[in-house]
Design a protein around this motif. Structure first.
Motif, PDB file in Angstrom:
ATOM      1  N   THR A 171      44.366 -42.592   5.460  1.00 11.32           N
ATOM      2  CA  THR A 171      43.586 -42.462   5.590  1.00 11.32           C
ATOM      3  C   THR A 171      42.202 -43.895   5.172  1.00 11.32           C
ATOM      4  OG1 THR A 171      43.260 -40.751   3.753  1.00 11.32           O
ATOM      5  CG2 THR A 171      43.933 -39.699   6.176  1.00 11.32           C
ATOM      6  N   ASP A 205      38.552 -44.924  11.099  1.00  7.72           N
ATOM      7  CA  ASP A 205      38.067 -43.524  10.783  1.00  7.72           C
ATOM      8  C   ASP A 205      37.953 -42.502   9.648  1.00  7.72           C
ATOM      9  OD1 ASP A 205      37.277 -44.556  13.930  1.00  7.72           O
ATOM     10  OD2 ASP A 205      38.926 -44.592  14.775  1.00  7.72           O
ATOM     11  N   GLU A 243      35.798 -42.746   7.440  1.00  4.85           N
ATOM     12  CA  GLU A 243      34.827 -42.336   8.030  1.00  4.85           C
ATOM     13  C   GLU A 243      34.725 -40.253   8.136  1.00  4.85           C
ATOM     14  OE1 GLU A 243      30.481 -41.718   9.513  1.00  4.85           O
ATOM     15  OE2 GLU A 243      31.316 -43.429   8.851  1.00  4.85           O
ATOM     16  N   ALA A 244      35.760 -40.163   8.366  1.00  5.91           N
ATOM     17  CA  ALA A 244      36.207 -38.508   8.627  1.00  5.91           C
ATOM     18  C   ALA A 244      35.808 -37.834   7.064  1.00  5.91           C
ATOM     19  CB  ALA A 244      37.731 -38.734   8.722  1.00  5.91           C
ATOM     20  N   ASP A 304      32.645 -37.176   6.011  1.00  5.96           N
ATOM     21  CA  ASP A 304      31.944 -36.309   7.641  1.00  5.96           C
ATOM     22  C   ASP A 304      32.389 -35.559   6.399  1.00  5.96           C
ATOM     23  OD1 ASP A 304      30.749 -37.718   9.223  1.00  5.96           O
ATOM     24  OD2 ASP A 304      32.388 -37.826  10.626  1.00  5.96           O
ATOM     25  N   THR A 305      33.703 -35.260   5.881  1.00  3.28           N
ATOM     26  CA  THR A 305      34.140 -33.989   5.501  1.00  3.28           C
ATOM     27  C   THR A 305      33.941 -33.678   4.114  1.00  3.28           C
ATOM     28  OG1 THR A 305      36.589 -34.115   6.301  1.00  3.28           O
ATOM     29  CG2 THR A 305      35.966 -33.077   4.415  1.00  3.28           C
TER      30      THR A 305
END
Length: 154
Positions: free
Chosen positions: A110, A115, A118-119, A122-123
């Motif tokens: 991750t 991505d 970015e995830a 966002d989390t």
């Protein structure tokens, strides 16, 4: 000699007054032009965003078994208004705890992909929004963004 100096001083003062008044008039015209550009019914610009850097930076172990890995990041929360800022300041220990848990749950995969990072962001944003909504009834949209000022891992 005194007459020349007082005459020069008077001319200098007159020129200075003309320059300053021209500058003030130009500023007033510019401000009025900016005001004229506002469309009828359109609200004035929203209050400026508030940024709260979370200090100290986060240093968190992540991953599972095997070699010890760490993630270091500086986090800033962007908020829409002072009510949201006060709420963040009040719940800062809870927010920091949740962010540590989010960072510790990461993997090499991750962190190495755009991505995945970015995830993670966002989390973190969703977590802060839901926490402040549950604790203070804060509109989630008042927490505008979570910014990583620095993100390194090893």
């Amino acid at each position: 000699m005194t007459l020349i100096n007082s005459k020069n001083t008077a001319i200098f003062a007159l020129l200075l007054a003309m320059f300053v008044s021209a500058f003030v008039v130009a500023e007033d015209e510019e401000a009025q032009e900016q005001g004229d550009e506002t469309v009828e019914g359109e609200e004035q610009a929203a209050s400026p965003a508030i940024y709260i850097p979370l200090k100290p930076e986060f240093v968190v172990n992540y991953g599972g078994k095997g070699r010890l890995k760490y993630l270091k990041t500086g986090v800033t929360i962007r908020l829409a208004n002072s009510d949201a800022a006060n709420s963040v300041r009040h719940h800062l220990p809870f927010i920091r705890n949740n962010l540590v848990m989010i960072f510790a749950a990461q993997t090499d995969e991750t962190l190495e992909s755009q991505d995945g990072r970015e995830a993670m962001r966002d989390t973190a944003l969703a977590n802060i929004r839901s926490l402040l909504e549950a604790e203070d009834g804060l509109d989630p949209e008042q927490v505008v963004d979570v910014l990583f000022n620095r993100l390194t891992w090893h």
